[in-house]
Design a protein around this motif. Structure first.
Motif, PDB file in Angstrom:
ATOM      1  N   PRO A 297      -2.003  14.390  -4.551  1.00 32.76           N
ATOM      2  CA  PRO A 297      -1.563  14.977  -5.437  1.00 32.76           C
ATOM      3  C   PRO A 297      -0.038  15.250  -5.153  1.00 32.76           C
ATOM      4  CG  PRO A 297      -3.184  15.886  -5.565  1.00 32.76           C
ATOM      5  CD  PRO A 297      -3.565  14.905  -3.994  1.00 32.76           C
ATOM      6  N   GLY A 298       1.156  15.323  -5.475  1.00 27.44           N
ATOM      7  CA  GLY A 298       2.075  15.272  -5.303  1.00 27.44           C
ATOM      8  C   GLY A 298       3.031  14.153  -4.121  1.00 27.44           C
ATOM      9  N   PHE A 299       2.172  13.748  -4.029  1.00 24.09           N
ATOM     10  CA  PHE A 299       2.864  12.807  -2.919  1.00 24.09           C
ATOM     11  C   PHE A 299       4.124  12.319  -3.287  1.00 24.09           C
ATOM     12  CE2 PHE A 299       3.491   8.356  -1.456  1.00 24.09           C
ATOM     13  CZ  PHE A 299       3.058   8.637   0.476  1.00 24.09           C
ATOM     14  N   PHE A 300       4.444  11.938  -3.901  1.00 27.57           N
ATOM     15  CA  PHE A 300       6.033  11.171  -4.639  1.00 27.57           C
ATOM     16  C   PHE A 300       6.996  11.940  -4.086  1.00 27.57           C
ATOM     17  CE2 PHE A 300       3.450   7.602  -6.138  1.00 27.57           C
ATOM     18  CZ  PHE A 300       3.055   6.401  -5.058  1.00 27.57           C
ATOM     19  N   TRP A 301       6.498  13.494  -4.308  1.00 21.92           N
ATOM     20  CA  TRP A 301       7.655  14.962  -3.877  1.00 21.92           C
ATOM     21  C   TRP A 301       8.685  14.026  -2.595  1.00 21.92           C
ATOM     22  CZ3 TRP A 301       9.567  18.618  -7.113  1.00 21.92           C
ATOM     23  CH2 TRP A 301       9.061  18.896  -7.767  1.00 21.92           C
TER      24      TRP A 301
ATOM     25  N   ARG B  50      12.717   3.924  -7.514  1.00 23.35           N
ATOM     26  CA  ARG B  50      11.930   3.450  -7.372  1.00 23.35           C
ATOM     27  C   ARG B  50      11.300   2.476  -6.027  1.00 23.35           C
ATOM     28  NH1 ARG B  50      10.711   0.320 -12.810  1.00 23.35           N
ATOM     29  NH2 ARG B  50       9.767  -1.696 -11.816  1.00 23.35           N
ATOM     30  N   TYR B  51      12.563   1.957  -5.334  1.00 24.39           N
ATOM     31  CA  TYR B  51      12.454   1.877  -3.656  1.00 24.39           C
ATOM     32  C   TYR B  51      12.621   2.863  -3.451  1.00 24.39           C
ATOM     33  CZ  TYR B  51      13.523  -2.890  -4.578  1.00 24.39           C
ATOM     34  OH  TYR B  51      13.872  -4.521  -5.366  1.00 24.39           O
ATOM     35  N   SER B  52      12.723   4.302  -3.427  1.00 21.79           N
ATOM     36  CA  SER B  52      12.163   5.023  -2.917  1.00 21.79           C
ATOM     37  C   SER B  52      11.106   5.673  -2.472  1.00 21.79           C
ATOM     38  CB  SER B  52      13.007   6.721  -2.934  1.00 21.79           C
ATOM     39  OG  SER B  52      12.798   7.216  -3.990  1.00 21.79           O
ATOM     40  N   ARG B  53      10.105   5.435  -3.907  1.00 21.94           N
ATOM     41  CA  ARG B  53       8.845   5.546  -3.887  1.00 21.94           C
ATOM     42  C   ARG B  53       8.003   4.525  -3.318  1.00 21.94           C
ATOM     43  NH1 ARG B  53       7.494   7.452  -9.902  1.00 21.94           N
ATOM     44  NH2 ARG B  53       7.527   9.355 -10.024  1.00 21.94           N
ATOM     45  N   THR B  54       8.449   3.640  -3.249  1.00 22.88           N
ATOM     46  CA  THR B  54       7.672   2.136  -2.619  1.00 22.88           C
ATOM     47  C   THR B  54       8.075   2.613  -1.271  1.00 22.88           C
ATOM     48  OG1 THR B  54       8.561   0.663  -4.880  1.00 22.88           O
ATOM     49  CG2 THR B  54       8.131  -0.322  -2.706  1.00 22.88           C
ATOM     50  N   VAL B  55       9.197   2.387  -0.424  1.00 24.69           N
ATOM     51  CA  VAL B  55       9.288   2.797   0.910  1.00 24.69           C
ATOM     52  C   VAL B  55       8.166   3.951   0.943  1.00 24.69           C
ATOM     53  CG1 VAL B  55      10.743   3.850   2.362  1.00 24.69           C
ATOM     54  CG2 VAL B  55      11.277   2.009   0.924  1.00 24.69           C
ATOM     55  N   LEU B  56       7.623   5.253   0.659  1.00 27.65           N
ATOM     56  CA  LEU B  56       7.301   6.271   1.083  1.00 27.65           C
ATOM     57  C   LEU B  56       6.005   5.896   0.884  1.00 27.65           C
ATOM     58  CD1 LEU B  56       7.493   9.132   1.746  1.00 27.65           C
ATOM     59  CD2 LEU B  56       6.642   9.777  -0.951  1.00 27.65           C
ATOM     60  N   LEU B  57       5.469   4.687  -0.799  1.00 30.94           N
ATOM     61  CA  LEU B  57       3.782   4.441  -0.210  1.00 30.94           C
ATOM     62  C   LEU B  57       3.929   3.622   1.151  1.00 30.94           C
ATOM     63  CD1 LEU B  57       0.974   4.233  -2.123  1.00 30.94           C
ATOM     64  CD2 LEU B  57       2.783   2.736  -3.393  1.00 30.94           C
ATOM     65  N   TYR B  58       4.963   2.301   1.095  1.00 32.18           N
ATOM     66  CA  TYR B  58       4.491   1.465   2.332  1.00 32.18           C
ATOM     67  C   TYR B  58       4.518   2.239   3.548  1.00 32.18           C
ATOM     68  CZ  TYR B  58       4.756  -2.901   0.061  1.00 32.18           C
ATOM     69  OH  TYR B  58       3.766  -4.202  -0.625  1.00 32.18           O
ATOM     70  N   LEU B  59       5.856   3.298   3.972  1.00 32.19           N
ATOM     71  CA  LEU B  59       5.488   3.168   4.976  1.00 32.19           C
ATOM     72  C   LEU B  59       4.526   5.085   5.223  1.00 32.19           C
ATOM     73  CD1 LEU B  59       9.187   4.174   5.394  1.00 32.19           C
ATOM     74  CD2 LEU B  59       7.634   2.252   6.248  1.00 32.19           C
TER      75      LEU B  59
END
Length: 136
Positions: free
Chosen positions: A53-57, A107-116
């Motif tokens: 929860p709150g990962f994308f912050w 969108r790319y900040s969320r994508t980069v965070l999820l990948y890294l």
């Protein structure tokens, strides 16, 4: 949907980090009110997109870096293409560029965070609909 073994290409296409097929976002970046909507799970392999929860912050920090880069590049281009115009031209150009590129930046900040930092590794068993019966 296309499958790519390249993690960098899958990141650029905003695809699932595990199967490289499922889309990370449900709508287009051009959809003004819903550009940030993500499904809870990958429609192809079932990978849950929010590890906690709150990962994308945490994506705010990456988005800040993207916004800084956008502003520096815009300022540099305005300086060189318009031969050092008045300050209001810089302010207007940077503001317009920042607002127009906000959906892509988010969108790319969320994508980069999820990948890294999402702890999800590419798994070739999920290619072309050959998903195993168990979910991680």
């Amino acid at each position: 949907m296309t499958t790519s073994d390249s993690t960098a290409l899958a990141l650029l296409q905003q695809r699932c980090p595990r199967c490289h097929q499922g889309p990370l976002f449900t709508t287009s970046a051009l959809h003004v009110t819903r550009f940030a909507e993500m499904p809870a799970d990958c429609p192809v392999c079932g990978q849950h997109y929010e590890p906690e929860p709150g990962f994308f912050w945490g994506a705010m920090y990456i988005s800040y870096a993207f916004s800084t880069a956008i502003m520096l590049i815009t300022g540099f281009l305005v300086y060189h293409l318009l031969h050092d115009p008045a300050v209001w031209v810089y302010v207007t150009s940077v503001a317009v560029a920042a607002v127009l590129l906000t959906p892509l930046s988010l969108r790319y900040s969320r994508t980069v965070l999820l990948y890294l930092f999402g702890g999800i590794d590419y798994d070739t068993r999920y290619r072309a609909g050959a998903a195993p019966a168990t979910r991680r």
